[in-house]
Design a protein around this motif. Structure first.
Motif: not given
Lengths: 310, 310
Positions: A213, A219, A222, B287, B291, B294-295
Motif C-alpha cells: 500500500l 499497488h 494489492y 491503484a 489506498v 485500505e490502509r
C-alpha cells in the motif's frame, strides 16, 4: 554474471533440508511448532564482510548454477529417452504475500528459462468450473525433461471452498483422497513432486501488505480481498494444517519452509531442489550416433579450412 | 547477483540498434552485406581491465535489469487493463547452431521467469500437420502482459518445405502473404512483434558443430541431420533472404543480428528488446482502490502491533 566471491556451496547443517523441513504425515500438522522467522539447517558460517543474509543470497546464486546444470542434464536425458518421462514438479503454496512469486524469481530464475515450465492458478474460470478440479492441473503438467513450477495448485481446491464455504464438506473432503491418488499417478509416471508450503506469520503478512500500500509501484499487487482473506487467517491455517498432514505421502511429501526471512526461504528452497535433483542421479546421455563418423562427415563439408581464432 | 562494477548502460553508437539492424523490405535481402563477425552499434568504450567482450557481457546484465523492470510494468498494466492485450513477441530464427538457445538463456534469462512465455517449435507433429500451419502458432501466443519468445516459428513453414522440397511452391509461396496478414492481426490486437534472424557464417556453424562433437556433455545437442541441412546451406540462405525481404512489414520488421560473436549477439538482442519496451511508454498503473481506506482496514486487523525490525 554471478559474483561468487570465491565461495563454495556449503551443505546445510544437521542433514538434508528436505528431511529437516518435512511435514510429519498423519494428523493435522502443528504449524505453531515452526517459527516463521527460524532458519533450520542454516550453517553457522563466518565470512568476513558478509552478514548471514548476504552470505545466504550468494549461496542461492551458487546453488542456482548447479541447478541450471542439473536441469540441463534432466532435459538432455529426456531428449534421449522420452519414454522415461522424467520431470520435476515444484508445487508452491502460501498465504497471500507468502513469497511464491519471489521464490520463483530468485530460485527458479537462476535456471535456464528454456527448461522451466511455470503455471499459475487463479480462481477457476467458468470453463474450468465445468470440469473436474484436476482437469486444469493435468493440462498444466510439465513436459518430460522440464522443471515444472505450480504457483498455487490443486491444493487451492481444498482451501478456498472450505474456508470461504463455497462448497459443502462432502464436496471438498473427498478431494484429499483424489489428490493422493493423482500424485501417486504422477510419481508412477516419472514426475518427482516437491511440495512446499511457505510459512509466514500473521505479523509478517501485515507488514508486506502495508508495504504494497505504501509503494505506488506495488499497488498492482494489492487487492482489497487480501484483507478479507486475512480476516479468515485462523481458518486458512487450520485448513493448511489438515492438508499438510493429510496429503503428505512418502511419494510426494510436504515441506514447511519458514518464510518470514526471504533470504532463508530462498536458501531453503534452492537446497530442496538441489537435493531432489541429486536423487535423480543425473548425467549426460551417451551419443546415439557414431561420433567419429559424424566428425568425418562434418570435416568433409566446406568451410572448416577457414576456421580461425575467435 | 549482478556485479556491475559501477558501470552504467551505454547507448548504442550511431542510433538505435533496431534501426541499424533492420532488414530492408522489398526484394530479397542481401545477407552478404552483413558480416557475421561485425558488431554494428557497439560503442567504443574503454574500461580499464575489461576487454570489449567482458564489457558487453556486463552491459547485457545491466540492460537485463532494466528489461526485468519494464517487463513487470507490462505485466502490471495488463492486470489493470486486460482488454488492451498488450504483449511483446520475440521471434527467433537462425540456422542450426545460430544461437537461439544461448540468446534465450542469456538475455531472456535476465528477466523474471514469471512474466516470460517461451515456446519452441520442432518439426510439426501428425496432429499439427492436419491443421493450417498457423494453428499451432496461434495456440502458442503469449497472454496479455507477457514477453513471448518463439524459438523457431511460423517461418519454418516457408523454409523447410521449400528447401527440403517437401511441398510444391504453390503450397509454400502463398504463406508469405498469410504470414503478413497474421502478423498484422497480431499487431492490431496489441502484440508488438520483434523478429530476429541470428546470422552466423558457414565457418562458424562448422566450428560449433565440431565443438558439440568434441564435448560429450554436448552430444545431446547434436543430430546427424544437422550435417545434412548444412549441405543445403546456400538454399537455406536464399530462402532466408527471401523471407527477410518479403515479410518485413513496418508493423513487424525483421532484424539481422550478426551472430558469430555470441557476446555481440546478446548485446544487440538485449538492446533491441529494451528499445521495443521503450516504445510502449510503460509505467505502473494507478491503484483502482482507495489506498488510504485500505490502509485503515489493514491496520484494523490484528497483528500489526507486533511489527518490529527485520
Amino acid at each position: 554474471m554471478v559474483d561468487d566471491g570465491g565461495l563454495d556451496v556449503v551443505a546445510p547443517a544437521g542433514g538434508a533440508v528436505r528431511d529437516l523441513l518435512r511435514a510429519t504425515p498423519g494428523g493435522p500438522v502443528d504449524l505453531g511448532k515452526t517459527e516463521p522467522r527460524s532458519t533450520p539447517g542454516l550453517p553457522d558460517v563466518e565470512v568476513t564482510g558478509l552478514d548471514r543474509k548476504a552470505w545466504a543470497r550468494r549461496q542461492v546464486a551458487l546453488v542456482g548454477r548447479g541447478l541450471a546444470r542439473q536441469q540441463e542434464m534432466l532435459f538432455a536425458g529426456a531428449k534421449a529417452d522420452p519414454g522415461a518421462g522424467r520431470r520435476v514438479l515444484l508445487v508452491l503454496q502460501a498465504m497471500d504475500c507468502g513469497g511464491k512469486d519471489g521464490t520463483i524469481k530468485r530460485v527458479v530464475g537462476a535456471m535456464n528459462p528454456l527448461g522451466v515450465h511455470i503455471r499459475a492458478f487463479g480462481p477457476p474460470t467458468a470453463e474450468e468450473l465445468r470440469h473436474h478440479f484436476l482437469w486444469r492441473i493435468r493440462r498444466a503438467l510439465p513436459p518430460a525433461g522440464y522443471l515444472g513450477v505450480f504457483n498455487r495448485s490443486h491444493y487451492e481446491d481444498v482451501l478456498v471452498p472450505r474456508v470461504q464455504e463455497r462448497a459443502p464438506e462432502d464436496v471438498w473432503r473427498p478431494r484429499y483422497a483424489e489428490i493422493d491418488e493423482f500424485e501417486r499417478e504422477l510419481t508412477d509416471s516419472g514426475v518427482v513432486v516437491v511440495k512446499v508450503f511457505l510459512h509466514i506469520s500473521h505479523t509478517e503478512q501485515a507488514r508486506r501488505l502495508l508495504a504494497r500500500l505504501d509503494d505506488p509501484t506495488k499497488h498492482w499487487k494489492y487487492h482489497p480481498s487480501d484483507v478479507d482473506a486475512r480476516a479468515r487467517w485462523d481458518d486458512y491455517q487450520a485448513a493448511y494444517a489438515d492438508l499438510l498432514g493429510r496429503c503428505g505421502t512418502d511419494a510426494a511429501p510436504w515441506h514447511v519452509v519458514p518464510a518470514d526471512r526471504k533470504w532463508y526461504r530462498d536458501w531453503a528452497v534452492a537446497h530442496l531442489l538441489r537435493e531432489t535433483f541429486d536423487t535423480l542421479d543425473l548425467g549426460y546421455p551417451p551419443a546415439d550416433f557414431d561420433v567419429d563418423g559424424e566428425r568425418e562427415r562434418l570435416l568433409g563439408t566446406a568451410g572448416l579450412l577457414k576456421v580461425n581464432g575467435s
